[in-house]
Design an enzyme around this catalytic site. Structure first.
Site, PDB file in Angstrom:
ATOM      1  N   GLN A 190       0.819  -1.218   0.000  1.00 46.79           N
ATOM      2  CA  GLN A 190       0.000   0.000   0.000  1.00 46.79           C
ATOM      3  C   GLN A 190       0.850   1.265   0.000  1.00 46.79           C
ATOM      4  O   GLN A 190       0.555   2.237  -0.683  1.00 46.79           O
ATOM      5  CB  GLN A 190      -0.932   0.015   1.211  1.00 46.79           C
ATOM      6  CG  GLN A 190      -2.112  -0.929   1.091  1.00 46.79           C
ATOM      7  CD  GLN A 190      -2.973  -0.610  -0.115  1.00 46.79           C
ATOM      8  OE1 GLN A 190      -3.214   0.548  -0.447  1.00 46.79           O
ATOM      9  NE2 GLN A 190      -3.427  -1.639  -0.797  1.00 46.79           N
ATOM     10  N   ASP A 239      -0.083  -4.656   9.894  1.00 47.66           N
ATOM     11  CA  ASP A 239      -0.914  -4.408  11.078  1.00 47.66           C
ATOM     12  C   ASP A 239      -0.212  -4.848  12.365  1.00 47.66           C
ATOM     13  O   ASP A 239      -0.324  -4.174  13.388  1.00 47.66           O
ATOM     14  CB  ASP A 239      -2.247  -5.153  10.934  1.00 47.66           C
ATOM     15  CG  ASP A 239      -3.015  -4.650   9.729  1.00 47.66           C
ATOM     16  OD1 ASP A 239      -3.340  -3.455   9.706  1.00 47.66           O
ATOM     17  OD2 ASP A 239      -3.250  -5.432   8.789  1.00 47.66           O
ATOM     18  N   GLN A 295       2.387  -2.248  13.574  1.00 38.39           N
ATOM     19  CA  GLN A 295       1.935  -0.862  13.798  1.00 38.39           C
ATOM     20  C   GLN A 295       2.018  -0.413  15.258  1.00 38.39           C
ATOM     21  O   GLN A 295       2.496   0.688  15.539  1.00 38.39           O
ATOM     22  CB  GLN A 295       0.512  -0.663  13.273  1.00 38.39           C
ATOM     23  CG  GLN A 295       0.431  -0.625  11.751  1.00 38.39           C
ATOM     24  CD  GLN A 295      -0.981  -0.432  11.247  1.00 38.39           C
ATOM     25  OE1 GLN A 295      -1.896  -0.141  12.022  1.00 38.39           O
ATOM     26  NE2 GLN A 295      -1.174  -0.603   9.952  1.00 38.39           N
ATOM     27  N   HIS A 334      -6.585   0.096   7.184  1.00 42.47           N
ATOM     28  CA  HIS A 334      -7.358  -1.030   7.721  1.00 42.47           C
ATOM     29  C   HIS A 334      -7.571  -0.718   9.199  1.00 42.47           C
ATOM     30  O   HIS A 334      -6.706  -0.114   9.832  1.00 42.47           O
ATOM     31  CB  HIS A 334      -6.569  -2.329   7.513  1.00 42.47           C
ATOM     32  CG  HIS A 334      -7.190  -3.561   8.121  1.00 42.47           C
ATOM     33  ND1 HIS A 334      -8.544  -3.811   8.092  1.00 42.47           N
ATOM     34  CD2 HIS A 334      -6.635  -4.611   8.763  1.00 42.47           C
ATOM     35  CE1 HIS A 334      -8.776  -4.967   8.697  1.00 42.47           C
ATOM     36  NE2 HIS A 334      -7.638  -5.466   9.115  1.00 42.47           N
ATOM     37  N   GLU A 383      -8.488 -23.229 -12.955  1.00 45.41           N
ATOM     38  CA  GLU A 383      -9.683 -22.608 -13.540  1.00 45.41           C
ATOM     39  C   GLU A 383     -10.434 -21.686 -12.575  1.00 45.41           C
ATOM     40  O   GLU A 383     -11.358 -20.990 -12.988  1.00 45.41           O
ATOM     41  CB  GLU A 383     -10.622 -23.685 -14.099  1.00 45.41           C
ATOM     42  CG  GLU A 383      -9.981 -24.380 -15.287  1.00 45.41           C
ATOM     43  CD  GLU A 383     -10.977 -25.116 -16.171  1.00 45.41           C
ATOM     44  OE1 GLU A 383     -12.177 -24.765 -16.119  1.00 45.41           O
ATOM     45  OE2 GLU A 383     -10.553 -26.025 -16.888  1.00 45.41           O
TER      46      GLU A 383
HETATM   47  P1  NDP Z   1       3.510  -4.455   3.706  1.00 39.49           P
HETATM   48  O1  NDP Z   1       3.765  -5.770   4.375  1.00 39.49           O
HETATM   49  O2  NDP Z   1       3.594  -4.437   2.229  1.00 39.49           O
HETATM   50  O3  NDP Z   1       4.521  -3.364   4.349  1.00 39.49           O
HETATM   51  C1  NDP Z   1       5.858  -3.460   4.132  1.00 39.49           C
HETATM   52  C2  NDP Z   1       6.512  -2.201   4.661  1.00 39.49           C
HETATM   53  O4  NDP Z   1       6.602  -2.253   6.080  1.00 39.49           O
HETATM   54  C3  NDP Z   1       7.917  -2.059   4.129  1.00 39.49           C
HETATM   55  O5  NDP Z   1       8.166  -0.712   3.862  1.00 39.49           O
HETATM   56  C4  NDP Z   1       8.781  -2.548   5.295  1.00 39.49           C
HETATM   57  O6  NDP Z   1      10.022  -1.897   5.343  1.00 39.49           O
HETATM   58  C5  NDP Z   1       7.955  -2.112   6.493  1.00 39.49           C
HETATM   59  N1  NDP Z   1       8.215  -2.974   7.636  1.00 39.49           N
HETATM   60  C6  NDP Z   1       7.879  -4.275   7.769  1.00 39.49           C
HETATM   61  N2  NDP Z   1       8.288  -4.748   8.960  1.00 39.49           N
HETATM   62  C7  NDP Z   1       8.892  -3.715   9.584  1.00 39.49           C
HETATM   63  C8  NDP Z   1       9.530  -3.567  10.860  1.00 39.49           C
HETATM   64  N3  NDP Z   1       9.599  -4.592  11.726  1.00 39.49           N
HETATM   65  N4  NDP Z   1      10.033  -2.355  11.171  1.00 39.49           N
HETATM   66  C9  NDP Z   1       9.966  -1.326  10.316  1.00 39.49           C
HETATM   67  N5  NDP Z   1       9.383  -1.399   9.092  1.00 39.49           N
HETATM   68  C10 NDP Z   1       8.854  -2.593   8.739  1.00 39.49           C
HETATM   69  O7  NDP Z   1       2.122  -3.872   4.236  1.00 39.49           O
HETATM   70  P2  NDP Z   1       0.760  -3.712   3.392  1.00 39.49           P
HETATM   71  O8  NDP Z   1       0.925  -2.605   2.419  1.00 39.49           O
HETATM   72  O9  NDP Z   1       0.279  -5.048   2.941  1.00 39.49           O
HETATM   73  O10 NDP Z   1      -0.227  -3.233   4.555  1.00 39.49           O
HETATM   74  C11 NDP Z   1      -0.216  -1.913   5.075  1.00 39.49           C
HETATM   75  C12 NDP Z   1      -1.597  -1.604   5.621  1.00 39.49           C
HETATM   76  O11 NDP Z   1      -2.512  -1.571   4.533  1.00 39.49           O
HETATM   77  C13 NDP Z   1      -2.135  -2.640   6.597  1.00 39.49           C
HETATM   78  O12 NDP Z   1      -2.908  -1.978   7.547  1.00 39.49           O
HETATM   79  C14 NDP Z   1      -3.023  -3.516   5.718  1.00 39.49           C
HETATM   80  O13 NDP Z   1      -4.037  -4.164   6.440  1.00 39.49           O
HETATM   81  C15 NDP Z   1      -3.593  -2.462   4.782  1.00 39.49           C
HETATM   82  N6  NDP Z   1      -4.080  -2.949   3.492  1.00 39.49           N
HETATM   83  C16 NDP Z   1      -3.268  -3.718   2.704  1.00 39.49           C
HETATM   84  C17 NDP Z   1      -3.688  -4.104   1.452  1.00 39.49           C
HETATM   85  C18 NDP Z   1      -2.726  -4.803   0.514  1.00 39.49           C
HETATM   86  O14 NDP Z   1      -2.920  -4.677  -0.679  1.00 39.49           O
HETATM   87  N7  NDP Z   1      -1.704  -5.514   0.977  1.00 39.49           N
HETATM   88  C19 NDP Z   1      -5.039  -3.772   0.952  1.00 39.49           C
HETATM   89  C20 NDP Z   1      -5.757  -2.832   1.807  1.00 39.49           C
HETATM   90  C21 NDP Z   1      -5.293  -2.493   3.051  1.00 39.49           C
HETATM   91  P3  NDP Z   1      11.421  -2.642   4.993  1.00 39.49           P
HETATM   92  O15 NDP Z   1      11.548  -2.717   3.514  1.00 39.49           O
HETATM   93  O16 NDP Z   1      12.431  -1.784   5.636  1.00 39.49           O
HETATM   94  O17 NDP Z   1      11.311  -4.029   5.611  1.00 39.49           O
END
Ligand code: NDP
Ligand code: MG
Length: 328
Positions: free
Chosen positions: A27, A82, A85, A107, A230
């Protein structure tokens, strides 16, 4: 439900405001790039020198560490997984959040289950695109957008809804349509959908179908084609035109067979199972289990992933999918 379009949203609401997008994953990347193209002053907040840090830099965006990105921001978008966060919020967001800023989510999980309890002197909003990030970005680049939900949990400034709508407009979502709902409704329905139908229900059904055919002596390759490959073709039809289009396109035999047999697959017992899934979501049972596993280093999740990786269905799929790769 209240539905909003372009005319209801004004990007000027964000004029002179700084938007910090925390996280640059599915996202975060899609939203930050679209906001940037929409003329919004966006800074990506990520940990230093991680994969995301470099990617956001390569994409030509301003990048800062979490605390610095939050310090100046008028809108802080929590586009991080999530489960992480709450920690990022506690360590970097809360200590640096300006009075009157907007804390934004895609979310409702953290707010609904009170894993984050924001102070009273900020806005708390949601703008949840109903799409994976890549598709969101593609639709925006194509000049449109994907539908989204907005929710207002706390309106300190009196401007919370206008900010949520402006963010939706920055993503092109008001061209498609934006529904207003509540954090709780978004959280509960989203979790129910992914558990009972999309991610849980569908994989369970595919797995059971595959195992039934193989147990009866049919080759796994055929089972794979019939019960997994499918599903995409059928879902594309349902997505485009509902059950009606799908029933029109498949053979009459498939239609008759499907309509007369589907209740043997999803039985009254299955519906009780669905209700219990929703009950677990409502009463916090699911949230508690998921948090406990996260705090236990995701041991349970990793074990279940491993078990799925070892399914015969997955091994067969790897070979079959190679056949679909163009060789020239
Ligand atoms: P992602 O898993 O894609 O997020 C990854 C990001 O989080 C990267 O920038 C990563 O940085 C960072 N990150 C992960 N772990 C850590 C950590 N321990 N400390 C610091 N940074 C960290 O998340 P989504 O985009 O899937 O989800 C984001 C929000 O959007 C959530 O609330 C989800 O429910 C919501 N959502 C998601 C959808 C989707 O399409 N996936 C659809 C609609 C809503 P680095 O590269 O440094 O690891
Ligand atoms: Mg969802």
């Amino acid at each position: 439900m209240q539905l909003y379009h372009d005319k209801d949203a004004d990007l000027k609401v964000l004029d002179g405001k700084k938007v910090a997008v925390l996280g640059y994953g599915a996202q975060g990347r899609a939203q930050a790039l679209c906001f940037h193209d929409s003329g919004i002053d966006v800074t990506v907040g990520v940990r230093k020198d991680g994969k995301s840090w470099n990617k956001a830099k390569e994409d030509g965006l301003k990048v800062q560490e979490f605390a610095d990105a939050v310090k100046d921001a008028d809108v802080v978008m929590m586009l991080l997984p999530d489960e992480i966060q709450p920690d990022i919020y506690k360590d970097y967001v809360l200590p640096n959040l300006k009075k009157g800023a907007a804390l934004e989510f895609a979310h409702g999980f953290s707010i609904t289950y009170k894993l984050i309890t924001p102070p009273e002197d900020i806005d708390v909003i949601m703008m949840a695109p109903k799409s994976p990030g890549d598709k969101e970005r593609d639709e925006f680049v194509a000049g449109f957008g994907v539908p989204a939900l907005i929710c207002i949990h706390q309106d300190y400034t009196g401007n919370a809804k206008n900010i949520a709508l402006a963010l939706a407009k920055g993503l092109g979502s008001t061209r498609a349509g934006v529904f207003e709902t509540t954090f709780d409704n978004e959280t509960y329905t989203d979790l129910f959908g992914e558990q009972s139908v999309l991610c849980g229900g569908m994989t369970a059904m595919i797995k059971a179908g595959f195992e039934t055919l193989v147990k009866n002596g049919y080759p796994p390759e055929m089972a794979y084609f019939e019960v997994l490959h499918e599903t995409k073709l059928i879902d594309d039809l349902i997505y485009a035109g509902g059950f009606e289009l799908m029933w029109n396109v498949v053979s009459n035999t498939a239609e008759y067979g499907g309509l007369t047999r589907r209740d043997r697959v999803i039985t009254d017992e299955s519906k009780k199972g669905m209700q219990s899934i929703l009950d677990d979501i409502h009463d916090g049972t699911f949230k508690n289990q998921w948090r406990a596993d996260f705090e236990n280093g995701l041991k349970g999740l990793r074990e279940m992933e491993e078990a799925d990786r070892n399914l015969q269905l997955e091994h067969t799929g790897k070979e079959i999918r190679k056949l679909f790769e163009r060789k020239n």
